[in-house]
Scaffold this active site. Sequence first.
Site, PDB file in Angstrom:
ATOM      1  N   ASP A 163     -73.754-124.004 -20.662  1.00 32.71           N
ATOM      2  CA  ASP A 163     -75.047-123.030 -20.617  1.00 32.71           C
ATOM      3  C   ASP A 163     -75.277-122.902 -19.057  1.00 32.71           C
ATOM      4  OD1 ASP A 163     -75.137-123.258 -23.509  1.00 32.71           O
ATOM      5  OD2 ASP A 163     -75.139-125.443 -22.928  1.00 32.71           O
ATOM      6  N   HIS A 191     -78.011-128.177 -27.017  1.00 31.05           N
ATOM      7  CA  HIS A 191     -77.110-126.818 -26.668  1.00 31.05           C
ATOM      8  C   HIS A 191     -77.196-126.108 -27.991  1.00 31.05           C
ATOM      9  CE1 HIS A 191     -73.607-124.572 -25.807  1.00 31.05           C
ATOM     10  NE2 HIS A 191     -72.967-125.283 -27.166  1.00 31.05           N
TER      11      HIS A 191
HETATM   12  N1  LIG Z   1     -70.812-127.895 -26.204  1.00 34.89           N
HETATM   13  C1  LIG Z   1     -70.413-126.579 -25.952  1.00 34.89           C
HETATM   14  O1  LIG Z   1     -70.498-126.032 -24.759  1.00 34.89           O
HETATM   15  C2  LIG Z   1     -69.131-126.023 -26.551  1.00 34.89           C
HETATM   16  C3  LIG Z   1     -68.621-124.966 -26.210  1.00 34.89           C
HETATM   17  C4  LIG Z   1     -67.486-124.295 -26.872  1.00 34.89           C
HETATM   18  C5  LIG Z   1     -66.981-124.940 -28.060  1.00 34.89           C
HETATM   19  N2  LIG Z   1     -67.547-125.859 -28.478  1.00 34.89           N
HETATM   20  C6  LIG Z   1     -67.335-126.607 -29.694  1.00 34.89           C
HETATM   21  O2  LIG Z   1     -66.145-127.551 -29.572  1.00 34.89           O
HETATM   22  C7  LIG Z   1     -65.270-127.863 -30.957  1.00 34.89           C
HETATM   23  C8  LIG Z   1     -64.078-127.466 -30.566  1.00 34.89           C
HETATM   24  O3  LIG Z   1     -63.811-125.989 -30.301  1.00 34.89           O
HETATM   25  P1  LIG Z   1     -62.251-125.419 -30.499  1.00 34.89           P
HETATM   26  O4  LIG Z   1     -62.509-123.882 -30.200  1.00 34.89           O
HETATM   27  O5  LIG Z   1     -61.316-126.037 -29.523  1.00 34.89           O
HETATM   28  O6  LIG Z   1     -61.994-125.513 -32.147  1.00 34.89           O
HETATM   29  P2  LIG Z   1     -60.469-125.442 -32.672  1.00 34.89           P
HETATM   30  O7  LIG Z   1     -61.065-125.452 -34.340  1.00 34.89           O
HETATM   31  O8  LIG Z   1     -59.703-124.683 -32.186  1.00 34.89           O
HETATM   32  O9  LIG Z   1     -59.896-127.030 -32.418  1.00 34.89           O
HETATM   33  C9  LIG Z   1     -60.619-128.159 -33.194  1.00 34.89           C
HETATM   34  C10 LIG Z   1     -59.425-129.141 -33.008  1.00 34.89           C
HETATM   35  O10 LIG Z   1     -60.095-130.431 -33.570  1.00 34.89           O
HETATM   36  C11 LIG Z   1     -59.234-131.184 -34.366  1.00 34.89           C
HETATM   37  N3  LIG Z   1     -59.810-131.943 -34.918  1.00 34.89           N
HETATM   38  C12 LIG Z   1     -60.885-132.138 -36.298  1.00 34.89           C
HETATM   39  N4  LIG Z   1     -61.378-133.001 -36.442  1.00 34.89           N
HETATM   40  C13 LIG Z   1     -60.604-133.854 -35.773  1.00 34.89           C
HETATM   41  C14 LIG Z   1     -61.030-135.543 -35.365  1.00 34.89           C
HETATM   42  N5  LIG Z   1     -61.734-136.259 -36.439  1.00 34.89           N
HETATM   43  N6  LIG Z   1     -60.128-136.071 -34.633  1.00 34.89           N
HETATM   44  C15 LIG Z   1     -59.417-135.401 -33.796  1.00 34.89           C
HETATM   45  N7  LIG Z   1     -59.113-134.220 -33.728  1.00 34.89           N
HETATM   46  C16 LIG Z   1     -59.910-133.411 -34.706  1.00 34.89           C
HETATM   47  C17 LIG Z   1     -58.636-129.824 -35.479  1.00 34.89           C
HETATM   48  O11 LIG Z   1     -57.419-130.248 -36.022  1.00 34.89           O
HETATM   49  C18 LIG Z   1     -58.271-128.814 -34.239  1.00 34.89           C
HETATM   50  O12 LIG Z   1     -57.143-128.721 -33.576  1.00 34.89           O
HETATM   51  C19 LIG Z   1     -66.219-127.003 -31.742  1.00 34.89           C
HETATM   52  O13 LIG Z   1     -66.908-127.639 -32.305  1.00 34.89           O
HETATM   53  C20 LIG Z   1     -67.004-125.897 -30.889  1.00 34.89           C
HETATM   54  O14 LIG Z   1     -68.138-125.415 -31.695  1.00 34.89           O
HETATM   55  C21 LIG Z   1     -68.740-126.511 -27.919  1.00 34.89           C
HETATM   56  O1  LIG Z   2     -72.186-121.373 -29.835  1.00 34.05           O
HETATM   57  C1  LIG Z   2     -71.108-121.774 -30.397  1.00 34.05           C
HETATM   58  O2  LIG Z   2     -71.066-121.948 -31.603  1.00 34.05           O
HETATM   59  C2  LIG Z   2     -69.873-121.986 -29.787  1.00 34.05           C
HETATM   60  C3  LIG Z   2     -70.227-122.911 -28.430  1.00 34.05           C
HETATM   61  O3  LIG Z   2     -70.809-123.844 -28.751  1.00 34.05           O
HETATM   62  C4  LIG Z   2     -70.610-121.927 -27.244  1.00 34.05           C
HETATM   63  O4  LIG Z   2     -71.665-122.245 -26.697  1.00 34.05           O
HETATM   64  O5  LIG Z   2     -70.085-121.052 -26.825  1.00 34.05           O
END
Ligand SMILES: NC(=O)c1ccc[n+]([C@@H]2O[C@H](COP(=O)([O-])OP(=O)(O)OC[C@H]3O[C@@H](n4cnc5c(N)ncnc54)[C@H](O)[C@@H]3O)[C@@H](O)[C@H]2O)c1
Ligand SMILES: O=C(O)C[C@H](O)C(=O)O
Length: 335
Positions: A163, A191
């Site tokens: 962000d 977030h």
């Molecule tokens: N904070 C931020 O700014 C931000 C930004 C983007 C995405 N995210 C979040 O990050 C997370 C991951 O996103 P992504 O696009 O890589 O998702 P994704 O679905 O591509 O990958 C998630 C992975 O986590 C694994 N997983 C699920 N439960 C698990 C556990 N208990 N232990 C270990 N691994 C586990 C799944 O098997 C999968 O491979 C999501 O929650 C997404 O919303 C946060």
């Molecule tokens: O907004 C979402 O759900 C994905 C991630 O947290 C982001 O900020 O890109």
Amino acid sequence: MTTATTQPVNVTVTGAAGQIGYALLFRIASGQMLGPDTPVRLRLLEIPQGVKAAEGTAMELDDCAFPLLAGIDIHDDPRAGFEGANVALLVGARPRGPGMERADLLEANGGIFKPQGEAINAVAADDVKVLVVGNPANTNALIAASNAPDVPKDRFTAMTRLDHNRALSQVAARAGVPVAEVRRLTIWGNHSASQYPDLFHADVAGRPGSELAQDRAWLLDDFVPTVAKRGAAIIDARGASSAASAANAAVDHVHDWVLGTPEGDWTSAGIWSDGSYGVPEGIMSSFPVTSAGGPGATWDVVPDLEIGELSRERIDASVAELVEERDAVRGLGLI
Ligand SMILES: NC(=O)c1ccc[n+]([C@@H]2O[C@H](COP(=O)([O-])OP(=O)(O)OC[C@H]3O[C@@H](n4cnc5c(N)ncnc54)[C@H](O)[C@@H]3O)[C@@H](O)[C@H]2O)c1
Ligand SMILES: O=C(O)C[C@H](O)C(=O)O
């Protein structure tokens, strides 16, 4: 934290087979997160169904022949995955499915972050630093920290650096200056769409951010919602949530925590509130922070910023959402 030495730093990445994992691991292994003198040993933690794909990623990491990569192992058991972890990136999380309410999401993720917090408590290195990326990041970090009673609370953080970076880019574009000339922006709160990107204290190529903020229509109808809803806009455009920019933000967060924030600037991170700026203690809220870097580095809240009425209302609204989330996970017995 081990830096500038030949002793490898153990970095655990959960959700290693996911899309963020794929964008993140190569950057860690190449030295972009911990610096060019620090070897790393990667521990990939996945659920059993994700292990085969993680093995494929590990094969590709091997094929890069990164000089700093001292080893990779893959686990589906948190106790093994966090063993000796100096840095833990908690990326894997349960995404919101059709018909799932926020409370269902919190409960499903509690089932992940509670045992992971317990495992970190039991087996991670004494100097462990944790960044939670998986959503809802702030409250997942709260769950993990609350289930690791022997680990100081300031070692658990939630990612709002994406962000922060989004806000830098929006302000640079608006002001027509290079992004490197925008400093001292702040993301407050959660977030989520309630977050408040604050530019009142910013330095925009030598001019105060409050000058740009005078255009209230741009500030409130453009800048704030563009940053706060950027995650949804990326999902809409890409058909998948942000991955490379999220991985980049995770690299930036840990880099600045371990190696220090630049002189005269600060960044944003979700940290355990100590009550600063009227944010209730014991929630994971985003603040303006600096780190001096080095062994034992902590995120320190930037003190004494004047908070005007507009900012106060926005911060309070996002903090109220965090308090609601905390109460919900408390009600579920997760903290
Ligand atoms: N904070 C931020 O700014 C931000 C930004 C983007 C995405 N995210 C979040 O990050 C997370 C991951 O996103 P992504 O696009 O890589 O998702 P994704 O679905 O591509 O990958 C998630 C992975 O986590 C694994 N997983 C699920 N439960 C698990 C556990 N208990 N232990 C270990 N691994 C586990 C799944 O098997 C999968 O491979 C999501 O929650 C997404 O919303 C946060
Ligand atoms: O907004 C979402 O759900 C994905 C991630 O947290 C982001 O900020 O890109």
